[in-house]
Design a protein around this motif. Structure first.
Motif, PDB file in Angstrom:
ATOM      1  N   VAL A 689      28.585   5.535 -71.687  1.00 42.19           N
ATOM      2  CA  VAL A 689      27.580   4.190 -72.065  1.00 42.19           C
ATOM      3  C   VAL A 689      26.436   4.105 -71.484  1.00 42.19           C
ATOM      4  O   VAL A 689      25.445   3.864 -72.287  1.00 42.19           O
ATOM      5  CB  VAL A 689      28.581   3.187 -71.711  1.00 42.19           C
ATOM      6  CG1 VAL A 689      27.800   1.759 -72.336  1.00 42.19           C
ATOM      7  CG2 VAL A 689      29.720   3.035 -72.780  1.00 42.19           C
ATOM      8  N   LEU A 690      26.298   4.494 -70.221  1.00 41.02           N
ATOM      9  CA  LEU A 690      25.116   4.207 -69.502  1.00 41.02           C
ATOM     10  C   LEU A 690      24.325   5.473 -69.332  1.00 41.02           C
ATOM     11  O   LEU A 690      23.289   5.617 -68.867  1.00 41.02           O
ATOM     12  CB  LEU A 690      25.497   3.619 -68.007  1.00 41.02           C
ATOM     13  CG  LEU A 690      26.048   2.452 -68.031  1.00 41.02           C
ATOM     14  CD1 LEU A 690      26.247   2.033 -66.582  1.00 41.02           C
ATOM     15  CD2 LEU A 690      25.465   1.133 -68.403  1.00 41.02           C
ATOM     16  N   LYS A 691      24.812   6.741 -69.783  1.00 34.42           N
ATOM     17  CA  LYS A 691      24.137   7.872 -69.737  1.00 34.42           C
ATOM     18  C   LYS A 691      22.644   7.876 -70.558  1.00 34.42           C
ATOM     19  O   LYS A 691      22.549   7.216 -71.542  1.00 34.42           O
ATOM     20  CB  LYS A 691      25.016   8.899 -70.504  1.00 34.42           C
ATOM     21  CG  LYS A 691      24.509  10.378 -70.292  1.00 34.42           C
ATOM     22  CD  LYS A 691      25.348  11.233 -70.991  1.00 34.42           C
ATOM     23  CE  LYS A 691      25.028  12.731 -71.363  1.00 34.42           C
ATOM     24  NZ  LYS A 691      25.975  13.574 -72.167  1.00 34.42           N
ATOM     25  N   GLN A 692      21.849   8.412 -69.860  1.00 29.72           N
ATOM     26  CA  GLN A 692      20.332   8.429 -70.271  1.00 29.72           C
ATOM     27  C   GLN A 692      20.049   9.301 -71.633  1.00 29.72           C
ATOM     28  O   GLN A 692      19.646   9.045 -72.568  1.00 29.72           O
ATOM     29  CB  GLN A 692      19.346   8.636 -69.451  1.00 29.72           C
ATOM     30  CG  GLN A 692      19.260   7.557 -68.378  1.00 29.72           C
ATOM     31  CD  GLN A 692      18.206   7.979 -67.008  1.00 29.72           C
ATOM     32  OE1 GLN A 692      18.183   9.045 -66.790  1.00 29.72           O
ATOM     33  NE2 GLN A 692      17.311   7.001 -66.891  1.00 29.72           N
ATOM     34  N   VAL A 696      24.208   9.848 -79.147  1.00 29.36           N
ATOM     35  CA  VAL A 696      24.692   8.246 -79.353  1.00 29.36           C
ATOM     36  C   VAL A 696      23.806   7.265 -79.181  1.00 29.36           C
ATOM     37  O   VAL A 696      23.515   7.100 -77.825  1.00 29.36           O
ATOM     38  CB  VAL A 696      26.180   7.877 -79.370  1.00 29.36           C
ATOM     39  CG1 VAL A 696      26.550   6.623 -79.818  1.00 29.36           C
ATOM     40  CG2 VAL A 696      27.208   8.981 -79.659  1.00 29.36           C
ATOM     41  N   PRO A 697      23.066   6.410 -79.802  1.00 31.49           N
ATOM     42  CA  PRO A 697      22.242   5.097 -79.610  1.00 31.49           C
ATOM     43  C   PRO A 697      22.890   4.225 -78.539  1.00 31.49           C
ATOM     44  O   PRO A 697      24.091   4.080 -78.853  1.00 31.49           O
ATOM     45  CB  PRO A 697      21.739   4.565 -80.719  1.00 31.49           C
ATOM     46  CG  PRO A 697      22.160   5.486 -81.939  1.00 31.49           C
ATOM     47  CD  PRO A 697      23.232   6.571 -81.546  1.00 31.49           C
ATOM     48  N   ARG A 698      22.265   3.671 -77.661  1.00 25.85           N
ATOM     49  CA  ARG A 698      22.770   2.834 -76.606  1.00 25.85           C
ATOM     50  C   ARG A 698      23.481   1.654 -77.180  1.00 25.85           C
ATOM     51  O   ARG A 698      24.489   1.296 -76.794  1.00 25.85           O
ATOM     52  CB  ARG A 698      21.626   2.419 -75.550  1.00 25.85           C
ATOM     53  CG  ARG A 698      21.970   1.153 -74.611  1.00 25.85           C
ATOM     54  CD  ARG A 698      23.015   1.815 -73.592  1.00 25.85           C
ATOM     55  NE  ARG A 698      23.508   0.795 -72.789  1.00 25.85           N
ATOM     56  CZ  ARG A 698      23.055   0.528 -71.400  1.00 25.85           C
ATOM     57  NH1 ARG A 698      22.028   1.237 -70.914  1.00 25.85           N
ATOM     58  NH2 ARG A 698      23.609  -0.156 -70.855  1.00 25.85           N
ATOM     59  N   ALA A 699      22.721   0.980 -78.299  1.00 31.16           N
ATOM     60  CA  ALA A 699      23.418  -0.011 -78.749  1.00 31.16           C
ATOM     61  C   ALA A 699      24.761   0.089 -79.383  1.00 31.16           C
ATOM     62  O   ALA A 699      25.633  -0.613 -79.193  1.00 31.16           O
ATOM     63  CB  ALA A 699      22.604  -0.676 -79.957  1.00 31.16           C
ATOM     64  N   CYS A 700      24.773   1.328 -79.977  1.00 33.29           N
ATOM     65  CA  CYS A 700      26.332   1.723 -80.365  1.00 33.29           C
ATOM     66  C   CYS A 700      27.235   1.987 -79.240  1.00 33.29           C
ATOM     67  O   CYS A 700      28.290   1.476 -79.541  1.00 33.29           O
ATOM     68  CB  CYS A 700      26.014   2.990 -81.279  1.00 33.29           C
ATOM     69  SG  CYS A 700      24.976   3.015 -82.762  1.00 33.29           S
ATOM     70  N   ARG A 701      26.598   2.752 -78.284  1.00 29.80           N
ATOM     71  CA  ARG A 701      27.522   3.151 -77.158  1.00 29.80           C
ATOM     72  C   ARG A 701      27.984   1.586 -76.490  1.00 29.80           C
ATOM     73  O   ARG A 701      29.333   1.581 -76.041  1.00 29.80           O
ATOM     74  CB  ARG A 701      27.024   3.941 -76.056  1.00 29.80           C
ATOM     75  CG  ARG A 701      26.885   5.276 -76.445  1.00 29.80           C
ATOM     76  CD  ARG A 701      26.137   6.171 -75.254  1.00 29.80           C
ATOM     77  NE  ARG A 701      24.712   5.925 -75.426  1.00 29.80           N
ATOM     78  CZ  ARG A 701      23.818   5.697 -74.662  1.00 29.80           C
ATOM     79  NH1 ARG A 701      24.162   6.006 -73.401  1.00 29.80           N
ATOM     80  NH2 ARG A 701      22.328   5.635 -74.764  1.00 29.80           N
ATOM     81  N   GLU A 702      27.343   0.657 -76.579  1.00 29.13           N
ATOM     82  CA  GLU A 702      27.680  -0.599 -75.930  1.00 29.13           C
ATOM     83  C   GLU A 702      28.869  -1.299 -76.504  1.00 29.13           C
ATOM     84  O   GLU A 702      29.678  -1.974 -76.165  1.00 29.13           O
ATOM     85  CB  GLU A 702      26.556  -1.489 -75.992  1.00 29.13           C
ATOM     86  CG  GLU A 702      25.498  -1.362 -74.697  1.00 29.13           C
ATOM     87  CD  GLU A 702      24.275  -1.963 -74.706  1.00 29.13           C
ATOM     88  OE1 GLU A 702      24.106  -2.819 -75.528  1.00 29.13           O
ATOM     89  OE2 GLU A 702      23.487  -1.991 -73.871  1.00 29.13           O
TER      90      GLU A 702
END
Length: 754
Positions: A689-692, A696-702
């Motif tokens: 989820v925190l991977k740079q 996958v977009p960060r908002a989706c991973r969250e």
């Protein structure tokens, strides 16, 4: 807009409150080469003369007119500074009168004391008496105050720790000629200061000339226009604390560009091992946690200098057993991304024990910090709901925001603005949540789902999970999608588990397989008909909406997600009917899917305003996010649902581990093994989820992380989702009940948005 502008300004340029106490010590520094007859910083003397309060005191003004030890310490320091240069006779008289009137506070152990007060105040009093000043105080009281220092020095003489040495150096202004100033100077930092403390640095400069120390104080007096703060530099800590506060009350999204700028600068300082970050335990811990949780590549190796309790105790904050520092370390240690981060495991172990000891022995002076410690120990960050946390933090917001070092200071000057903005934001959101929940209840009736008497009616719970994690008003479609599909999959789960016959289950799967050609099939029962049409119409509507958002047809993906779930449930139902006992591996391959999170989470991803290409949803990383999240959720559910499901004759990961162990594993041992697997999967999930560099977009991973958090909360102590009452309080807090503000707080002033 003015409120937000003030917050942004404070974020980027923290305004530090002037410290009367530290300014007084700087004012006492003589000009080098002047035979100690001329002040080096006359502007500080002028500031003291201009900033005495009407009651004769110096220090922070309290709206409740209370007098504390910090005020007395600041007042005595200012009196000393004026007497040192023989100016302000009337100011001195009024200051002495104030001290005499309130001297009983000095000996009152129930009143919180600044750091080193029992050394510094008696030391300054001794210095004042040596200057010929007379106080309207009985000699027995004076003797009692001076005795405080003797007792403290006796105690310190028996302590040979590095932390004790740092403490003695930090409060050296209270010792004067009793200090070994060469030993004190060993703590000088690259910026010329001692502990970033103007008062300690000034006291050292009074004793011995040091060019770097003089440069440090010259810079401060110039920067702060004649006064100095109680600690400097402290920009990084102030900024990170403010970022943390904005996140905790749910309004950080309004300051995303400013926060990004702050975190970029902090990250740069981290990589350079900036003393302002590394040498201060609280700053180091909060920087690690916030940077890591915002996706910066931060190694836990940088916390190796506080890996053990012994190394922490050798620091100044460790010697002082500072609760805030210990708590920041504990919270930082929980943000672990792999099983190999042993440094974080060590810190978590000893810091958690220290916090529990403090609670047990009632060793936390501030009630607000005590409540925060208890909450942090009870609810780890991976088992919380954002909106519930926001409400709690708003209701318990400390508007004064003062902190105690050697004197009292305000690290943030816009707390009223932050609180008022948070109140308005939460109140508006809550009205939206109430409207959306009523919409969902109407939808349930319109689709006749309330007529399925076998099903657990959990409309409110299903919506709670969406509202408490995807809280911004603009994510309404994502919340509705999440909640509708959550309601549907839970009814389907009950249908496959307890209500549906084999014929009904097979009929429902066939109808979903036919989809738009479902008219070619007959409905085996009214229950099947209600369920199919609810899934069909809702998925079709959401598919059309999501396709518009994504600018491509995504309906097929939504249908495939449902079909995969129902086929998996059908296989599990077949196992149950045939009394087939799968291996743990066979069970988990299906159970990850049958836990029902896919039709809830995956459609919602299309509504978080991020482009989600077909190549992304077919990517290995996307599948791994789903596998890790699904594993965590399924195993958490199995542990809490074991007794209930065993009574119903159902198998799960607990019972299968016991069955396949040939009697070598107990139920508790199986649960312990599963808990370790959950912890490992959770860390792996958070790392992704925190991977740079992610496809996958960060908002989706969250959203994957939010689903994991929800499951941790629902299944932390019991199966709260199955219970009809377990989460009612949480539902009411997030959706129904208005904020319960501390109106009695004299600082409270929630003004309307300007």
């Amino acid at each position: 807009m003015e409120r937000k502008a003030r917050i942004k300004k404070q974020l980027l340029e923290p305004k530090l409150s002037p410290s009367s106490y530290d300014t007084a010590w700087v004012a006492m520094v003589p000009l080098p080469g002047s035979s100690r007859e001329v002040p080096c910083f006359p502007r500080c003397i002028e500031w003291i003369l201009q900033n005495q309060q009407t009651n004769g005191a110096w220090g922070l003004a309290h709206m409740d007119s209370s007098v504390n030890k910090a005020t007395l310490s600041s007042t005595l320091a200012c009196v000393l500074a004026l007497q040192r240069w023989n100016v302000g006779r009337e100011h001195i008289r009024r200051g002495i009168h104030f001290i005499g009137k309130n001297v009983s506070v000095v000996m009152d152990e129930q009143i919180a004391a600044p750091i080193g007060f029992n050394i510094i105040f008696p030391g300054m009093l001794s210095l004042a008496l040596g200057m010929g000043l007379q106080f309207p105080v009985r000699q027995t009281t004076v003797d009692g105050i001076l005795h405080l220092r003797e007792l403290e020095l006796e105690r310190l003489a028996a302590d040979k720790s590095s932390g004790g040495e740092a403490y003695i150096a930090y409060v050296a202004e209270g010792l004067g000629n009793l200090s070994d100033w060469n030993e004190v100077m060993k703590f000088q930092r690259r910026n010329g200061s001692l502990f970033n403390s103007p008062s300690t640095t000034a006291a050292a400069l009074i004793q011995n000339y040091d060019d770097k120390a003089l440069q440090y104080l010259n810079f401060l007096v110039s920067k702060f226009d004649g006064s100095v703060p109680t600690v400097y530099p402290t920009n990084i800590y102030c900024q990170l604390s403010m970022v943390d506060t904005l996140e905790k009350v749910g309004i950080s999204q309004y300051f995303s560009s400013e926060i990004k700028s702050i975190l970029d600068m902090t990250y740069s300082g981290w990589l350079q091992r900036d003393e302002e970050i590394i040498l201060d335990v609280s700053t180091c811990a909060i920087a690690f946690r916030i940077l890591r949780m915002n996706g910066y590549d931060i190694s836990s190796d940088e916390l190796s200098h506080i890996n053990e309790a012994s190394t922490f105790h050798n620091s100044l904050q460790g010697y002082l057993s500072d609760t805030k520092s210990i708590m920041e370390l504990y919270k930082a240690s929980r943000v672990s991304l792999s099983e190999s981060e042993l440094i974080l495991d060590n810190i978590s172990y000893w810091s958690g024990n220290l916090l529990r000891e403090k609670i047990f022995h009632d060793d936390v002076q501030s009630s607000s910090i005590l409540a925060e410690v208890e909450y942090a120990l009870k609810f780890p960050f991976y088992a919380t709901m954002d909106r519930l946390d926001h409400k709690r933090n708003i209701e318990n917001f400390d508007l004064s925001g003062s902190q105690m070092l050697k004197t009292e200071h305000w690290p943030c000057c816009v707390n009223q603005d932050i609180l008022a903005l948070a109140i308005g934001d939460f109140t508006i959101s809550q009205s939206i949540y109430q409207s959306e929940l009523q919409l969902l209840k109407r939808w349930v009736k319109e689709n006749k789902l309330d007529q399925l008497l076998f099903a657990r009616q959990r409309t409110t719970y299903c919506y709670l999970a969406a509202a408490a994690t995807m809280f911004p008003p603009e994510l309404s479609d994502a919340r509705i999608s999440w909640a509708k599909n959550s309601i549907l999959v839970n009814i389907v789960d009950d249908f496959f588990d307890v209500a549906g016959s084999r014929e009904e289950l097979e009929n429902l799967v066939e109808l979903i397989e036919k989809w738009d050609e479902h008219y070619k099939e007959k409905f085996y029962s009214e229950q099947v008909k209600i369920l199919f049409y609810a899934i069909y119409t809702s998925t079709s509507q959401l598919g059309i909406m999501a396709s518009v958002v994504q600018n491509r047809d995504v309906k097929k993906h939504l249908v495939e997600t449902w079909l995969q779930l129902l086929r998996t449930m059908m296989t599990e139902a077949d196992w149950r009917m045939r009394q087939y006992v799968p291996t743990v591996k066979e069970y988990m391959e299906l159970a990850i899917v049958s836990f029902t999170v896919a039709p809830i989470l995956l459609p919602a991803l299309y509504f978080v305003r991020q482009a989600l290409l077909s190549c992304v949803v077919n990517d290995q990383e996307y599948n791994e996010l789903f596998r890790l999240m699904g594993t965590c959720c399924r195993l958490l559910n199995d542990i809490q649902g074991f007794e209930r499901e065993s009574g119903e004759g159902k198998l799960d990961s607990v019972s299968l581990r016991v069955l396949h162990s040939d009697g070598s594993m107990s139920i508790e041992a199986a649960k312990d093994s599963i808990k370790r697997s959950i912890a490992s999967c959770r860390k792996d999930l958070l790392r992704l989820v925190l991977k740079q560099d992610s496809v996958v977009p960060r908002a989706c991973r969250e959203l994957f992380w939010n689903m994991c958090k929800i499951c941790h909360l629902f299944y932390s102590h019991t199966d709260a989702f199955t219970s009809p009452s377990e989460m009612i309080t949480t539902v009411n807090a997030v959706i129904n009940e208005p904020l319960k503000l501390q109106i009695g707080n004299p600082y409270f002033a929630a003004q309307s948005e300007k």
